[in-house]
Design a protein around this motif. Structure first.
Motif, short mmCIF file in Angstrom:
data_model
loop_
_atom_site.label_atom_id
_atom_site.label_comp_id
_atom_site.label_asym_id
_atom_site.label_seq_id
_atom_site.Cartn_x
_atom_site.Cartn_y
_atom_site.Cartn_z
N VAL A 98 -10.66 0.44 -40.86
CA VAL A 98 -12.02 -0.06 -40.96
C VAL A 98 -12.10 -1.09 -42.08
CG1 VAL A 98 -12.76 1.83 -42.47
CG2 VAL A 98 -14.45 0.57 -41.13
N LEU A 99 -12.87 -2.15 -41.87
CA LEU A 99 -12.92 -3.28 -42.79
C LEU A 99 -14.19 -3.25 -43.62
CD1 LEU A 99 -11.55 -6.01 -43.60
CD2 LEU A 99 -13.05 -7.09 -41.91
N CYS A 100 -14.03 -3.46 -44.94
CA CYS A 100 -15.18 -3.59 -45.83
C CYS A 100 -14.74 -4.37 -47.07
CB CYS A 100 -15.75 -2.23 -46.22
SG CYS A 100 -17.27 -2.34 -47.20
N VAL A 101 -14.67 -5.69 -46.94
CA VAL A 101 -14.20 -6.56 -48.02
C VAL A 101 -15.35 -7.43 -48.49
CG1 VAL A 101 -12.65 -8.49 -48.57
CG2 VAL A 101 -11.80 -6.53 -47.25
N GLY A 102 -15.45 -7.62 -49.82
CA GLY A 102 -16.48 -8.48 -50.39
C GLY A 102 -15.94 -9.29 -51.55
N ARG A 103 -16.65 -10.32 -51.89
CA ARG A 103 -16.21 -11.19 -52.98
C ARG A 103 -16.25 -10.48 -54.33
NH1 ARG A 103 -18.88 -13.88 -49.15
NH2 ARG A 103 -17.95 -15.81 -48.32
N GLU A 151 -7.74 -6.87 -53.67
CA GLU A 151 -7.47 -5.46 -53.39
C GLU A 151 -7.00 -5.27 -51.96
OE1 GLU A 151 -10.33 -2.63 -55.94
OE2 GLU A 151 -11.43 -4.17 -54.83
N ALA A 152 -7.59 -6.01 -51.02
CA ALA A 152 -7.19 -5.89 -49.62
C ALA A 152 -5.75 -6.36 -49.42
CB ALA A 152 -8.14 -6.70 -48.74
N VAL A 153 -5.41 -7.46 -50.06
CA VAL A 153 -4.03 -7.97 -49.95
C VAL A 153 -3.04 -6.96 -50.51
CG1 VAL A 153 -2.43 -9.73 -50.79
CG2 VAL A 153 -4.70 -10.40 -49.96
N GLU A 154 -3.39 -6.36 -51.64
CA GLU A 154 -2.49 -5.39 -52.27
C GLU A 154 -2.32 -4.16 -51.38
OE1 GLU A 154 -1.13 -2.03 -54.57
OE2 GLU A 154 -3.17 -2.22 -53.78
N ARG A 155 -3.41 -3.69 -50.77
CA ARG A 155 -3.32 -2.50 -49.92
C ARG A 155 -2.51 -2.80 -48.66
NH1 ARG A 155 -4.88 2.49 -49.20
NH2 ARG A 155 -5.68 3.29 -47.21
N LEU A 156 -2.73 -3.94 -48.05
CA LEU A 156 -1.96 -4.28 -46.86
C LEU A 156 -0.48 -4.47 -47.18
CD1 LEU A 156 -4.44 -6.70 -45.04
CD2 LEU A 156 -3.79 -4.38 -44.35
#
Length: 310
Positions: free
Chosen positions: A233-238, A268-273
């Motif tokens: 599930v996606l929840c990314v913000g600036r 954070e999203a890049v690091e998790r992926l």
């Protein structure tokens, strides 16, 4: 790592809503637009204006988009007979110029079956239907033109089918997934080009991918020919405030999303992926987008997350 968009229209979406998301995803450079195959909402959502059929939706998108790939996570074997389903998917593939990917599963949501008059057999029988449908559909598509296809199974019988129409692609990519330890990996090894694990921890995914690799080796298939993918599930913000706003819009907590999904700032999203790729070997992620009106969300991830994964 390729990023794809995955939607849940049964929670409340018209065709026009889905078209806006698909065109935004196409323009932003995502690899594919996928949707679920469900006929009933889940949880507190109102589900309005009501369910849209997966393959009718994809037929429309086949003509209303130009480059993005299209598919299901996943079509339920309990919804349709395999012969007509093979015709529908082949036709949508031709309508799209060869952009369809076919996800198939056993079906699991009993309430949607009772709501719309569909039979919901026990799990063992549902898996048998799933197995036979995969065999039949891929068999129909793979039969050379001018020859016929027959199948005599426990649940389905086909006699001298002309096995038409053919899809534009040969073969159509087939997506299979699930947590079953034996039958599911074996089925994927025989028929699938991609194995998908939705909404599971990376550690569990890694174990299941190893089982799929073992099943491939058992039949002499190179495990490297199987694409590994996950859905999150996606929840990314600036910033933290934007993340919190997006989490609230879908009725979720930020802490829970960071633990179980893909949430936080782009960094954070890049690091998790990156951790997911290292731990599981995935090369593809389906980003479950639950707020279909928030098109800026898709554009942000395409601009600030996707480039760091190439």
């Amino acid at each position: 790592m390729e990023l794809r968009i995955f939607t849940e229209p049964q929670q409340g979406a018209s065709y026009d809503d889905l078209l806006r998301v698909a065109r935004t995803a196409e323009d932003a450079g995502y690899g594919a637009f996928f949707r679920s195959d469900h006929y009933l909402k889940m949880g507190p959502a109102d589900g309005l204006p009501g369910p849209t059929d997966a393959w009718i939706t994809l037929a429309g998108l086949a003509r209303d988009t130009t480059t993005i790939r299209l598919g299901t996570l996943v079509t339920a074997a309990t919804f349709r007979h395999p012969g007509p389903l093979a015709i529908s998917v082949a036709q949508v593939d031709r309508m799209s110029g060869g952009r369809v990917e076919f996800g198939l599963g056993a079906g699991w949501f009993e309430d949607e079956h009772t709501a719309y008059g569909l039979r919901f057999p026990p799990l063992g029988e549902r898996f048998e239907l799933f197995e036979e449908q995969l065999e039949i559909i891929t068999g129909l598509w793979g039969t050379p033109e001018g020859e016929t296809y027959s199948f005599d199974g426990k649940h389905y019988t086909l006699a001298d089918s002309p096995a038409l129409p053919k899809p534009a692609q040969s073969p159509v990519p087939v997506v299979v997934g699930g947590k079953g330890a034996k039958r599911t990996p074996a089925l994927a090894a025989r028929h699938a080009t991609e194995f998908n694990l939705p909404f599971v921890p990376a550690e569990s995914a890694a174990r299941q991918f190893e089982r799929v690799d073992e099943a491939c080796r058992a039949i002499g298939r190179d495990p490297a020919t199987m694409t590994r993918s996950a859905a999150l599930v996606l929840c990314v913000g600036r910033d933290d405030a934007e993340v919190a706003r997006r989490a609230a819009a879908i009725g979720r907590e930020v802490a829970e999303l960071k633990e179980n999904g893909l949430a936080g700032t782009p960094a954070e999203a890049v690091e998790r992926l990156g951790r997911w790729r290292e731990e599981t070997g995935i090369s593809r992620v389906y980003l479950q987008v639950l707020d279909l009106a928030d098109l800026d969300h898709l554009e942000l991830v395409a601009a600030e997350v996707a480039p760091a994964l190439r």
